[in-house]
Motif scaffolding. Structure first.
Motif, PDB file in Angstrom:
ATOM      1  N   VAL A   1      -5.036   2.167   1.883  1.00  0.00           N
ATOM      2  CA  VAL A   1      -4.391   3.180   1.045  1.00  0.00           C
ATOM      3  C   VAL A   1      -4.365   4.520   1.773  1.00  0.00           C
TER       4      VAL A   1
ATOM      5  N   TRP B   1       0.828  -1.204   0.000  1.00  0.00           N
ATOM      6  CA  TRP B   1       0.000   0.000   0.000  1.00  0.00           C
ATOM      7  C   TRP B   1       0.860   1.251   0.000  1.00  0.00           C
TER       8      TRP B   1
ATOM      9  N   LYS C   1       2.092   1.585  -3.456  1.00  0.00           N
ATOM     10  CA  LYS C   1       1.017   2.049  -4.334  1.00  0.00           C
ATOM     11  C   LYS C   1       0.832   3.559  -4.213  1.00  0.00           C
TER      12      LYS C   1
END
Length: 261
Positions: free
Chosen positions: A232, A49, A52
């Protein structure tokens, strides 16, 4: 040494307050490192995460850092001389100006942002440029820089120091850069710490000032929590700490460097 009977209750109270403040932050960071937040630690730890967020949202990250550093530079250039003038010119006019500086802090951030939009929103491409957010951040953080430096200037006998330097033939520039600034170093450092942290984390004003092309880290964090997985959004928090902690450590290190003669 015999401890006061109030020592242990006060210590317990301090630990509870610290836990109350730290535990939510630690849980948010941990959520950004969980494979699945709803399963918990049993799902395993991962950096996917964080990767990302770093891969997909580099624009807001670098923009926030650039705006914070630009805000620091402008508040130093504007705030330190302004604090010097306020410290030298005692009187009702100086006190009124000092109180007026606090208006952007006293007003809600959305109100200040709306005022900027009404006043300058139609000026060319200014509204859609990142400098529009920078102006808002400077308005919000400048009082903190001025107050921090002014407090140190009022605590030292600056007038006597300057008179001594002047009697030795020092020019105004030599007195300001060689006498005033070194003696205000702690205030400048404290103001810089506040400006950096407030600018990087500022949300209320930025929410109204930003455009889809000038999204900052706090706005991206809010969007992530609202529309994406909580992992996230929490990874955004991890990135925030990665950004802000080295800056704070660097400023603290600069503050501890011995001053030259």
């Amino acid at each position: 040494m015999k401890r006061s009977p109030f020592f242990w209750p006060l210590l317990a109270f301090t630990v509870l307050v610290a836990a109350f403040l730290i535990v939510p932050v630690a849980m948010s960071v941990l959520a950004g490192l969980n494979t699945n937040y709803f399963i918990g630690l049993s799902s395993g730890l991962t950096l996917q995460w964080v990767v990302k967020v770093w891969t997909d949202y580099q624009g807001p990250i670098w923009l926030s850092l650039g705006i914070a550093l630009g805000c620091l530079a402008l508040t130093l250039v504007l705030g330190v001389p302004l604090a010097y003038v306020l410290a030298r010119k005692q009187g009702p006019v100086a006190r009124t100006l000092e109180e007026m500086l606090m208006l952007p802090v006293a007003l809600p951030g959305l109100a200040t942002a709306l005022a900027l939009i009404v006043a300058y929103g139609a000026v060319g491409g200014f509204r859609s440029h990142w400098s529009f957010i920078l102006v808002g951040h400077v308005l919000f953080t400048l009082p903190f820089m001025v107050r921090a430096v002014l407090a140190v200037m009022n605590a030292i006998d600056m007038r006597t120091l300057e008179e001594g330097a002047r009697s030795l033939g020092a020019s105004f520039a030599q007195r300001f850069f060689g006498v005033v600034l070194p003696n205000c170093r702690s205030g400048i450092l404290a103001g810089s710490l506040m400006v950096l942290t407030l600018s990087i984390g500022e949300f209320n004003m930025t929410l109204l000032l930003h455009t889809p092309f000038t999204q900052t880290l706090p706005v991206g964090l809010a969007d992530a929590y609202a529309s994406l997985r909580i992992e996230v959004g929490s990874a955004y928090t991890v990135i925030f700490f990665i950004m802000i902690v080295p800056l704070l450590i660097a400023l603290q290190w600069v503050g501890r460097v011995p001053q030259g003669r």
